[in-house]
Structures are given as C-alpha cells and as structure tokens.
Design an enzyme around this catalytic site. Structure first.
Site, mmCIF file in Angstrom:
data_model
loop_
_atom_site.group_PDB
_atom_site.id
_atom_site.type_symbol
_atom_site.label_atom_id
_atom_site.label_comp_id
_atom_site.label_asym_id
_atom_site.label_seq_id
_atom_site.Cartn_x
_atom_site.Cartn_y
_atom_site.Cartn_z
ATOM 1 C CG ASN A 142 -18.326 -14.629 14.038
ATOM 2 O OD1 ASN A 142 -17.553 -13.756 13.638
ATOM 3 N ND2 ASN A 142 -17.918 -15.743 14.610
ATOM 4 C CG HIS B 57 -20.463 -6.669 14.877
ATOM 5 N ND1 HIS B 57 -19.188 -7.027 14.495
ATOM 6 C CD2 HIS B 57 -20.316 -5.640 15.753
ATOM 7 C CE1 HIS B 57 -18.317 -6.241 15.112
ATOM 8 N NE2 HIS B 57 -18.972 -5.404 15.891
ATOM 9 N N GLY C 86 -10.653 -16.071 18.245
ATOM 10 C CA GLY C 86 -10.841 -15.884 16.807
ATOM 11 C C GLY C 86 -11.149 -14.458 16.437
ATOM 12 C CG LEU D 11 -4.267 -18.182 12.429
ATOM 13 C CD1 LEU D 11 -4.149 -19.630 12.891
ATOM 14 C CD2 LEU D 11 -5.114 -18.117 11.165
#
Ligand SMILES: [Zn+2]
Length: 243
Positions: free
Chosen positions: A93, A110, A177, A204
C-alpha cells in the site's frame, strides 16, 4: 499452529485499507475520472501523460491523507507491541495507515504516496500537498524531473533485499488483504513457504496464488486480522504460562 513464532511477517495489500475508504482503482469499478491504476502507473504515462498521472496521484494522496486506520491496522500495531516474537510488516500500500496506527518498521515495497523524488538529483522529498509535473525540485531547483516516489509497473520493487531477508527468517507468513495477482509481491508466499514458514492468507476472496498457502481464511481484513492477532496472542500466552 505453533504456540510462539520467532518471526511473523505480514504482507498487506489493498484489501487492508479498503475499509478505511481507500478504493483500489484496480479491476471492475476501480475507476477514477475514467482511469485505472494500470493506465497511470506506467513508464509510458510518466513520459507522455504526466498531467493525468500527477492528477491521479494527487487525488490518491488527498484521500490517503484524510483516511484513518481501521481495525486491521490497529490490531497489527497492537500485535507488534505485545507479541513475544518479532512481527514485521511488508506493505504494497502507498498510504501511511500502518504508520498512523503506530506500527513500526513498515517496509513499503511499492513506495509511498506522501513522497516524490527527483530524477535529476535522486533526492526523495515529502509531498505535503499536490505536486505538479513542471514543479522545480526543492533540492536541485531543476524543473520537469520530479515524479511520485512509487513503483510503476515493470519497475523493480523498493527494499527488495530487506524483503528477501524478512522472508528468509519468517516462520509464519501472513498475506492479508492481498489477492496475489501482482508480482513480484505475489511470489512472497511461495518464497516464505520454501524457506519453511507456515503460510496463511486472510482475504475477501480466494487469492490467485492460493496454492502457496497452507490456510486461506475468507473475510474482511477488519474482521479477520483482529481475530487472527488475538489467536496468536492467546497461543503465546498459553506457552508463557506453561513455562
Ligand atoms: Zn532535484
């Protein structure tokens, strides 16, 4: 599961910040002003479409600055504080929500949305607001050379060596996630597994790289991560009392 792990490594991704209201801009519906991250996070966009690219990341920076950490970030920060073994975080993130939750030593493979760098003098600076393609570099003063300090598609990850060392020493690897679609980060689970770590995915949906995981737990990060962290702390507690 073991009672106490010597070194737990978490890899976090877009799903971790989704419940803080940060959209992923990837896949179906992940659009902003008609553009996907795949359209702007490229070397081509940096060369030929700088205005659109900078607009996109300015928007993302504003959203990230306004966002607050969710239950998953807080649980992970708490785990780092309380766990008797080492707990490391590698994140894909760009936001700073792990830091806002008071996590330590977060490895941003990243890059970070709150930074930009100059291709002329290589200095990395903190972006306190919007940045523009023709802005002079605060360090060398030359115009037209700054870019968001993020990894574009096709560019090597930041902190690769550091990440590799963490994956080598991990005895528990948890991908949370993250749907295992974007390489090289999607290869971390396989690497950790080869190095002997137990591998767990909290996501998820079933991750694309699901074969690399011993266990896959489906659900939102805000539910799954606190539960998993509680379980780790409870097991460590049992081990401590038996000593
Ligand atoms: Zn410069």
């Amino acid at each position: 599961m073991k009672k106490i792990y010597h070194h737990i490594v978490f890899l976090t991704g877009a799903g971790f910040s989704a419940e803080s209201g940060l959209a992923t801009f990837r896949g179906n519906g992940g659009l902003w002003n008609g553009c996907k991250v795949e359209d702007v996070a490229t070397k081509e966009a940096l060369a030929n479409n700088r205005n659109k690219m900078f607009d996109f990341y300015n928007h993302l920076r504003r959203e990230a600055a306004a966002a607050e950490p969710n239950a998953a970030h807080l649980a992970l920060a708490e785990l780092q504080k309380k766990y008797p073994g080492e707990v490391s975080i590698i994140t894909q993130n760009l936001d700073m929500l792990h830091e806002k939750a008071k996590s330590q030593n977060v490895v941003h493979i990243h890059g970070q949305i709150n930074q930009f760098r100059c291709l002329n003098c290589n200095n990395v600076q903190t972006a306190r607001g919007d940045i523009f393609p023709d802005m002079p570099c605060p360090c060398c003063g030359v115009r037209g050379y700054i870019r968001p300090n993020i990894v574009l598609f096709g560019e090597p990850l930041f902190f690769q060596q550091q990440a590799a060392l963490l994956l080598k020493s991990a005895d528990l690897f948890v991908a949370a996630g993250t749907s295992g679609e974007i390489y090289p980060a999607a290869g971390f689970a396989g690497e950790a597994k080869e190095n002997g770590a137990l591998t767990v995915a909290l996501n998820l949906t079933i991750p694309k790289n699901h074969l690399c995981f011993r266990t896959v737990v489906l659900g939102k990060a805000g539910d799954n991560v606190p539960k998993f962290a509680e379980k780790l702390l409870a097991l460590a507690d049992i081990a401590r009392r038996r000593r």
